[in-house]
Enzyme design. Structure first.
Site, PDB file in Angstrom:
ATOM      1  N   ALA A 168       0.842  -1.204   0.000  1.00 64.77           N
ATOM      2  CA  ALA A 168       0.000   0.000   0.000  1.00 64.77           C
ATOM      3  C   ALA A 168       0.874   1.249   0.000  1.00 64.77           C
ATOM      4  O   ALA A 168       0.607   2.219  -0.721  1.00 64.77           O
ATOM      5  CB  ALA A 168      -0.939   0.001   1.204  1.00 64.77           C
ATOM      6  N   ASP A 169       1.929   1.239   0.793  1.00 65.47           N
ATOM      7  CA  ASP A 169       2.867   2.364   0.810  1.00 65.47           C
ATOM      8  C   ASP A 169       3.580   2.520  -0.530  1.00 65.47           C
ATOM      9  O   ASP A 169       3.688   3.626  -1.071  1.00 65.47           O
ATOM     10  CB  ASP A 169       3.922   2.153   1.904  1.00 65.47           C
ATOM     11  CG  ASP A 169       3.444   2.597   3.273  1.00 65.47           C
ATOM     12  OD1 ASP A 169       2.525   3.416   3.348  1.00 65.47           O
ATOM     13  OD2 ASP A 169       4.005   2.116   4.269  1.00 65.47           O
TER      14      ASP A 169
END
Length: 394
Positions: A168-169
Site C-alpha cells: 500500500a505504501d
C-alpha cells in the site's frame, strides 16, 4: 546527461516509506530533492534495523538515495521561516503528516501557496483529507486489511495474510510520482500549481484491479485462493518432485502445449477443460490431475521442457537466488552507490535520459550547511547561531 526532471526541485517533508518512495523516484529522474528531517533523530526508518549499513538501517537506505538531508526543526519559528524560504526555490512539496498536521506550523498548502503561488503540493495520508476516517492514522498493514488485499491473499488453511512488502505504501508512492509529474505538465501549460490529495486507502482499493471488478460485476466477494488465480486456470504454484514451480497458463494454446508435455493429452480436448472459462468452472476437478502429473519430474526438468513448449513457468526464488539470477544480473538491478552502499535500481529505463544514481542515502543533516548557504545565502555565523539554538543540525 541531465535527467528528465533535472530542472525540478523537491522539498520532501515526508518520512517512512510512501512519500520517500515518491521523492526517490523523482530524484532518480534528476530532480534535486531536499529531504527535511528532525535534527535529533531524523526519519524514523534510520533506526528500523537490523540490518544496518554502517549506522543507518537498510530500510532507510531502500528509499532515500539521490537526496540531500537538511536537519531542520520546523516546530521552531526560525525553522518554519527557513522552510518557507526554501519553498520559494522549489517546484514540489511532498508531505505525509496527519490531516491538518502542518497547518499549525504555517506549512500547509494554503500557507505555502501564499509564498509561491505555482507550488505543487502533494499530501499523502492514510484515508485522505475528507471523509469520516480522515483524522485516523493510516499504516500499510492496516490498509492492506481494510481495503481488501488481505481478503484475497493467503489460503483457506493460512487465513488472510498481508503481502511480504508494504505494498500500500509502495503503490501510493508510485501514484504520487505519477500525480506530481502530471501536475508539473499542467503547470508548464497553464502556470498553475495545485494540491494533490493521495490516500493509502484509495490507492489500495483502486489497485484491487480485476478482483474489485470481479466483485462489482458479480456481487460476490472473492475469497482466499492461495497461489491460484481467480480468472485463469491453471495459474498457480505446483509441487514438483523436488520443489515448487509456478505455472502460468494464459491461453488455451498454452494449455494444450502443457498437456502434451505433461502427458495429459486426453484432458486437453475434454470439454470440461478445453477453454479457460471451462477450466475456471471445473477448477476443483482439473487441479488434482495436474498436481499428480507435476510430481513425476523435478523442477529443472519442468522448466526446461515447458520453456521449449512455450508455456510460462518459473521457480519460487529466495532473494539470494533472485540477485544471482542471470536476467537480474543482466538488467543491472543490483547497485553499489558511491562504491560501497548497496541499492536496487529503479526499473525505469529511458533511451535518451538514463536515470542517474549520484548520491547514496544521506547522513542526517549532511547537506544542511551547504544548501542553506547556497540557496538562502546564510553566512557561517548565521548557520552556527541556528545550530546552537537547535533549529538546524549539521
Amino acid at each position: 546527461m541531465a535527467g528528465v526532471l533535472s530542472h525540478i526541485k523537491v522539498l520532501d517533508l515526508s518520512r517512512v516509506l510512501a512519500g520517500p518512495w515518491a521523492s526517490q523516484n523523482l530524484g532518480d529522474m534528476g530532480a534535486e530533492v531536499l529531504k527535511i528531517e528532525r535534527p535529533d533523530v531524523g526519519d524514523d526508518t534510520r533506526h528500523w534495523g537490523p540490518p544496518f549499513v554502517g549506522e543507518t538501517a537498510a530500510y532507510f537506505m531502500s528509499c532515500n538515495r539521490n537526496k540531500k538531508s537538511l536537519a531542520i526543526d520546523f516546530t521552531q519559528i526560525e525553522g518554519q521561516e527557513i522552510i518557507r524560504e526554501l519553498v520559494k526555490h522549489c517546484d514540489v512539496v511532498i508531505e505525509n503528516f496527519k490531516v491538518g498536521g502542518l497547518k499549525k506550523y504555517g506549512l500547509d498548502y494554503d500557507s505555502l501557496k501564499a509564498v509561491k503561488d505555482d507550488i505543487i503540493y502533494c499530501s499523502i495520508t492514510g484515508f485522505g483529507q475528507t471523509g469520516p476516517y480522515a483524522q485516523r492514522a493510516g499504516y500499510d498493514f492496516l490498509i492492506q486489511g481494510m481495503a481488501g488485499l488481505m481478503s484475497v491473499t493467503g489460503s483457506p488453511e493460512s487465513g488472510p495474510m498481508k503481502a511480504g512488502v508494504a505494498l500500500a505504501d509502495i503503490m501510493t508512492g508510485l501514484y504520487a510520482t505519477i500525480a506530481v509529474q502530471g501536475a508539473l505538465i499542467h503547470r508548464d501549460q497553464s502556470g498553475q500549481g495545485q494540491y494533490i490529495d493521495l490516500a493509502l486507502m484509495d490507492v489500495q482499493v483502486a489497485t484491487m484491479a480485476n478482483q474489485a471488478l470481479n466483485y462489482l460485476a458479480s456481487g460476490t466477494a472473492p475469497g482466499l485462493l492461495g497461489n491460484a488465480h481467480p480468472n485463469i486456470v491453471p495459474y498457480q504454484a505446483f509441487a514438483t518432485y523436488d520443489g515448487h514451480l509456478i505455472l502460468s497458463v494464459g491461453n488455451d494454446g498454452q494449455f494444450k502445449n502443457f498437456c502434451k508435455t505433461a502427458g495429459l493429452e486426453d484432458i486437453a480436448t475434454d470439454e470440461r477443460f478445453a477453454t479457460n472459462e471451462a477450466r475456471v468452472r471445473n477448477r476443483e476437478t482439473l487441479i488434482p490431475l495436474i498436481e499428480q502429473a507435476m510430481k513425476a519430474h523435478d523442477l529443472d526438468w519442468w522448466i526446461e521442457k515447458l520453456e521449449i513448449a512455450g508455456v510460462p513457468c518459473g521457480p519460487i526464488n529466495t532473494l539470494d537466488r533472485v540477485f544471482a539470477d542471470e536476467q537480474v544480473k543482466h538488467r543491472g538491478l543490483e547497485l553499489s552507490l558511491e562504491g560501497e552502499t548497496p541499492s536496487v535500481a529503479n526499473p525505469i529505463n529511458y533511451s535518451e535520459t538514463p536515470l542517474q544514481y549520484d548520491k547514496a542515502p544521506p547522513n542526517l543533516g549532511q547537506h544542511s550547511a551547504e544548501t542553506l548557504q547556497e540557496m538562502l545565502k546564510l553566512s557561517p555565523d548565521e548557520l552556527k547561531d541556528l545550530a546552537d539554538k537547535g533549529v538546524i543540525g549539521m
